[in-house]
Design an enzyme around this catalytic site. Sequence first.
Site, mmCIF file in Angstrom:
data_model
loop_
_atom_site.group_PDB
_atom_site.id
_atom_site.type_symbol
_atom_site.label_atom_id
_atom_site.label_comp_id
_atom_site.label_asym_id
_atom_site.label_seq_id
_atom_site.Cartn_x
_atom_site.Cartn_y
_atom_site.Cartn_z
ATOM 1 N N GLU A 1 12.374 2.467 -3.784
ATOM 2 C CA GLU A 1 11.920 4.043 -3.367
ATOM 3 C C GLU A 1 12.483 4.456 -1.517
ATOM 4 O O GLU A 1 12.739 5.485 -1.897
ATOM 5 C CB GLU A 1 9.956 3.900 -3.311
ATOM 6 C CG GLU A 1 9.901 3.513 -4.193
ATOM 7 C CD GLU A 1 7.989 3.685 -4.219
ATOM 8 O OE1 GLU A 1 7.063 3.576 -3.384
ATOM 9 O OE2 GLU A 1 7.482 3.170 -4.986
ATOM 10 N N GLY B 1 1.333 -2.732 -6.275
ATOM 11 C CA GLY B 1 1.945 -1.551 -6.222
ATOM 12 C C GLY B 1 0.313 -0.586 -6.446
ATOM 13 O O GLY B 1 -1.066 -0.698 -5.781
ATOM 14 N N GLY B 2 0.224 0.620 -7.166
ATOM 15 C CA GLY B 2 -0.850 1.262 -7.288
ATOM 16 C C GLY B 2 -1.754 0.074 -7.276
ATOM 17 O O GLY B 2 -2.979 0.606 -6.795
ATOM 18 N N GLY C 1 4.357 1.637 -11.125
ATOM 19 C CA GLY C 1 4.418 2.569 -11.077
ATOM 20 C C GLY C 1 4.105 3.359 -12.666
ATOM 21 O O GLY C 1 3.269 4.661 -12.276
ATOM 22 N N SER D 1 3.349 -2.452 -12.224
ATOM 23 C CA SER D 1 2.653 -1.970 -12.850
ATOM 24 C C SER D 1 1.946 -3.111 -13.272
ATOM 25 O O SER D 1 0.898 -3.657 -14.468
ATOM 26 C CB SER D 1 3.569 -1.268 -14.544
ATOM 27 O OG SER D 1 3.699 0.194 -13.607
ATOM 28 N N TRP E 1 1.128 -1.051 0.225
ATOM 29 C CA TRP E 1 0.050 -0.074 0.537
ATOM 30 C C TRP E 1 0.934 1.251 0.071
ATOM 31 O O TRP E 1 0.900 2.694 0.241
ATOM 32 C CB TRP E 1 -0.975 0.084 1.229
ATOM 33 C CG TRP E 1 -2.229 -0.984 1.769
ATOM 34 C CD1 TRP E 1 -2.169 -1.999 0.194
ATOM 35 C CD2 TRP E 1 -3.125 -1.092 2.093
ATOM 36 N NE1 TRP E 1 -3.290 -2.649 0.821
ATOM 37 C CE2 TRP E 1 -3.705 -2.308 1.836
ATOM 38 C CE3 TRP E 1 -3.204 -0.586 3.389
ATOM 39 C CZ2 TRP E 1 -5.311 -2.628 2.354
ATOM 40 C CZ3 TRP E 1 -4.309 -0.850 4.325
ATOM 41 C CH2 TRP E 1 -5.253 -2.246 3.577
#
Length: 266
Positions: free
Chosen positions: A98, A242-243, A180, A221, A10
């Site tokens: 990140e 992720g997203g 992303g 992605s 998240w």
Amino acid sequence: MIKSLIIANWKCNPATQIEARHLFDFVIGELKDIKNVEVVLCPPFVWLPVLGSFKPSEAFSAGGQDLFWEKQGPYTGEISPLMLKDLGCEYVIVGHSERRQHLGETDEMINKKLKAALKNRLKPILCVGEKIRDSFDNEGRPENYINPIVEEQLKKALESIDKSRVADIVVAYEPIWAIGSGEPDTPDDALSASLLIRKTIVKMFDSRALANKIRVIYGGSVDSKNIASFANQDGIDGVLVGGASLNASEFVKIVLRINKTNKNES
Ligand code: PGA
């Protein structure tokens, strides 16, 4: 049967506890009957208690997004492995790009975190991946950039790790350019990276059995349209999302697609 592993990262979302609870309740409610997939939810630390209302099971567990290497003490702002365990975490993400990029995490720190996770019986999800695709062959495949970088990150992260604990590590191949960006890697290249990771494990620990046992997943992605092309490949044991894990119905679709078409069932 080895189940496909789907990790929901998240990241620094959502902004409020109530949104975290909605996301969690929806996902757990829709996925309560899954059998062929192992789902790990990794919310921000502060929302881990929201997940406390479900019991970790074979199908679901919780993970932290990072950890510190000491158990406790004067380390302002840090979260220790013991705290994660106490909140019911079974997994922890280590070395996400990140964190490497924005928080200055070095290979040495990642190595310490990995050791601390294993020592405290947390399963680390070690992220490795190259920043840019620099060269391509006729089919648009990267030629040699990925090999030295992924291999080096892996070697440094796994330096002097106890061989008997290596099988607990999940390696997530996450090319940074794919994170992303809406542009995932090709399943073939993700598979090549997975093979490279396993070869490096063979070289480091002199064990083919270990290299086959370790789980290697892909991240970058991933969505409900492309999930099957990654997770149904032999040699790729799951995905890190992720997203798309923040969109409750999209995440449910991702999991159900794999639950239905699990390669181990076919
Ligand atoms: P993404 O993120 O699915 O949004 O590309 C993946 C990751 O950062 O682990």
